[in-house]
Design a protein around this motif. Structure first.
Motif, PDB file in Angstrom:
ATOM      1  N   VAL A 100      -7.452   0.607   0.878  1.00 17.71           N
ATOM      2  CA  VAL A 100      -6.631   1.057  -0.092  1.00 17.71           C
ATOM      3  C   VAL A 100      -5.885  -0.033  -0.676  1.00 17.71           C
ATOM      4  N   PHE A 101      -5.445  -1.090  -0.113  1.00 21.72           N
ATOM      5  CA  PHE A 101      -4.664  -2.159  -0.446  1.00 21.72           C
ATOM      6  C   PHE A 101      -5.590  -3.136  -1.714  1.00 21.72           C
ATOM      7  N   LYS A 102      -6.984  -3.177  -1.143  1.00 27.24           N
ATOM      8  CA  LYS A 102      -7.801  -3.957  -2.230  1.00 27.24           C
ATOM      9  C   LYS A 102      -8.255  -2.975  -3.468  1.00 27.24           C
ATOM     10  N   HIS A 103      -8.206  -1.722  -3.224  1.00 29.94           N
ATOM     11  CA  HIS A 103      -8.276  -0.859  -4.354  1.00 29.94           C
ATOM     12  C   HIS A 103      -7.164  -1.048  -5.431  1.00 29.94           C
ATOM     13  N   ALA A 104      -6.139  -1.041  -4.689  1.00 30.57           N
ATOM     14  CA  ALA A 104      -4.691  -1.197  -5.601  1.00 30.57           C
ATOM     15  C   ALA A 104      -4.804  -2.597  -6.359  1.00 30.57           C
ATOM     16  N   LEU A 105      -5.107  -3.435  -5.671  1.00 31.04           N
ATOM     17  CA  LEU A 105      -5.433  -4.898  -6.331  1.00 31.04           C
ATOM     18  C   LEU A 105      -6.492  -4.920  -7.559  1.00 31.04           C
ATOM     19  N   ARG A 120       4.870 -10.125  -7.569  1.00 26.33           N
ATOM     20  CA  ARG A 120       5.260  -8.828  -7.946  1.00 26.33           C
ATOM     21  C   ARG A 120       4.195  -7.740  -8.037  1.00 26.33           C
ATOM     22  N   GLU A 121       2.835  -8.324  -8.148  1.00 21.76           N
ATOM     23  CA  GLU A 121       1.629  -7.209  -8.289  1.00 21.76           C
ATOM     24  C   GLU A 121       1.140  -7.163  -6.944  1.00 21.76           C
ATOM     25  N   GLU A 127       3.045  -1.457  -1.861  1.00 18.08           N
ATOM     26  CA  GLU A 127       3.656  -0.112  -2.171  1.00 18.08           C
ATOM     27  C   GLU A 127       2.871   0.877  -2.304  1.00 18.08           C
ATOM     28  N   ARG A 128       1.802   0.684  -3.173  1.00 25.89           N
ATOM     29  CA  ARG A 128       0.757   1.711  -3.655  1.00 25.89           C
ATOM     30  C   ARG A 128       0.018   2.211  -2.268  1.00 25.89           C
ATOM     31  N   SER A 129       0.027   1.208  -1.557  1.00 26.42           N
ATOM     32  CA  SER A 129      -1.029   1.683  -0.340  1.00 26.42           C
ATOM     33  C   SER A 129       0.069   1.884   0.962  1.00 26.42           C
ATOM     34  N   GLY A 130       1.273   2.067   0.701  1.00 27.76           N
ATOM     35  CA  GLY A 130       1.967   2.462   1.850  1.00 27.76           C
ATOM     36  C   GLY A 130       2.305   1.345   2.828  1.00 27.76           C
ATOM     37  N   LEU A 131       2.085   0.218   2.392  1.00 32.77           N
ATOM     38  CA  LEU A 131       2.596  -1.063   3.220  1.00 32.77           C
ATOM     39  C   LEU A 131       3.930  -1.679   2.665  1.00 32.77           C
ATOM     40  N   ASP A 132       4.365  -2.371   3.793  1.00 30.90           N
ATOM     41  CA  ASP A 132       5.854  -3.293   3.406  1.00 30.90           C
ATOM     42  C   ASP A 132       5.474  -4.194   2.286  1.00 30.90           C
ATOM     43  N   PRO A 133       5.980  -4.340   1.118  1.00 28.02           N
ATOM     44  CA  PRO A 133       5.806  -5.172   0.023  1.00 28.02           C
ATOM     45  C   PRO A 133       6.099  -6.476   0.459  1.00 28.02           C
ATOM     46  N   ASP A 134       7.300  -6.718   1.076  1.00 24.09           N
ATOM     47  CA  ASP A 134       7.755  -7.996   1.787  1.00 24.09           C
ATOM     48  C   ASP A 134       6.806  -8.688   2.418  1.00 24.09           C
ATOM     49  N   LEU A 135       6.066  -7.927   3.546  1.00 22.14           N
ATOM     50  CA  LEU A 135       5.363  -8.433   4.362  1.00 22.14           C
ATOM     51  C   LEU A 135       3.978  -8.752   3.790  1.00 22.14           C
TER      52      LEU A 135
END
Length: 194
Positions: A100-105, A120-121, A127-135
């Motif tokens: 899901v993260f790879k597809h968001a990228l 930012r991206e 965020e789009r993947s339901g993950l913590d953006p800071d991490l």
């Protein structure tokens, strides 16, 4: 069947082939180890976003293949290094969210025209993947992950991988470019990079 699939999130052919690899993985036809392969690590020069090479390749090959597969894709406005997004992909894989993260990228880069090598991206993909953006951003700058990307590339090159997308089988056979999974499943010969 186990395969290693080398990809880069700034490579249109990796984006196109990812769909086929995931479909085969979902169908149970193959077990995939997803490995980041940075096409142009520093200090190698980046492609010019509006250069003749990209325009010619996209016009003659990328758009046709995308249309055949029903995949939306556009010539990116940027040609960034993929070190940071790939390091974040390693982290996403560790937490079970690589796909899901790879597809968001991929979608931010190839559909929305964003520079995915920015904090930012990377945060937005998380965020789009339901993950913590800071991490995700912290993972992108993690020195161990960045060293691991370089180590994966070195190991891949020793095995004959010279670009992406590439499939590497346990017996050492490789297929470079799109169509590798289809060839593998139909029993056709694989096409290594010449």
């Amino acid at each position: 069947m186990r395969v290693r699939f080398y990809y880069d999130v700034v490579c249109p052919y990796s984006y196109l082939e990812t769909h086929a690899v995931e479909a085969a993985e979902d169908a149970g036809g193959i077990e995939v180890e997803w490995l980041p392969f940075e096409l142009r690590p520093a200090p190698r020069p980046l492609l010019q976003p509006r250069g003749d090479h990209l325009r010619t390749d996209w016009t003659q090959h990328v758009y046709r293949r995308a249309l055949e597969r029903g995949i939306e894709i556009h010539l990116p406005r940027y040609q960034p290094r993929s070190t940071l997004p790939l390091a974040a992909c390693l982290w996403a894989g560790e937490v079970g969210a690589l796909r899901v993260f790879k597809h968001a990228l991929y979608e931010a880069f190839f559909c929305e025209g964003e520079d995915i090598a920015t904090d930012r991206e990377i945060a937005r993909a998380a965020e789009r993947s339901g993950l913590d953006p800071d991490l995700a951003v912290a993972a992108a700058y993690d020195a161990d992950r960045i060293r691991w990307i370089a180590a994966v590339r070195e190991e891949a090159e020793r095995a004959g991988v010279a670009g992406v997308p590439t499939l590497l089988l346990d017996d050492g056979r490789t297929h470079w470019g799109t169509g590798g999974v289809a060839r593998l499943q139909s029993g056709e010969p694989l096409v290594p990079r010449a």
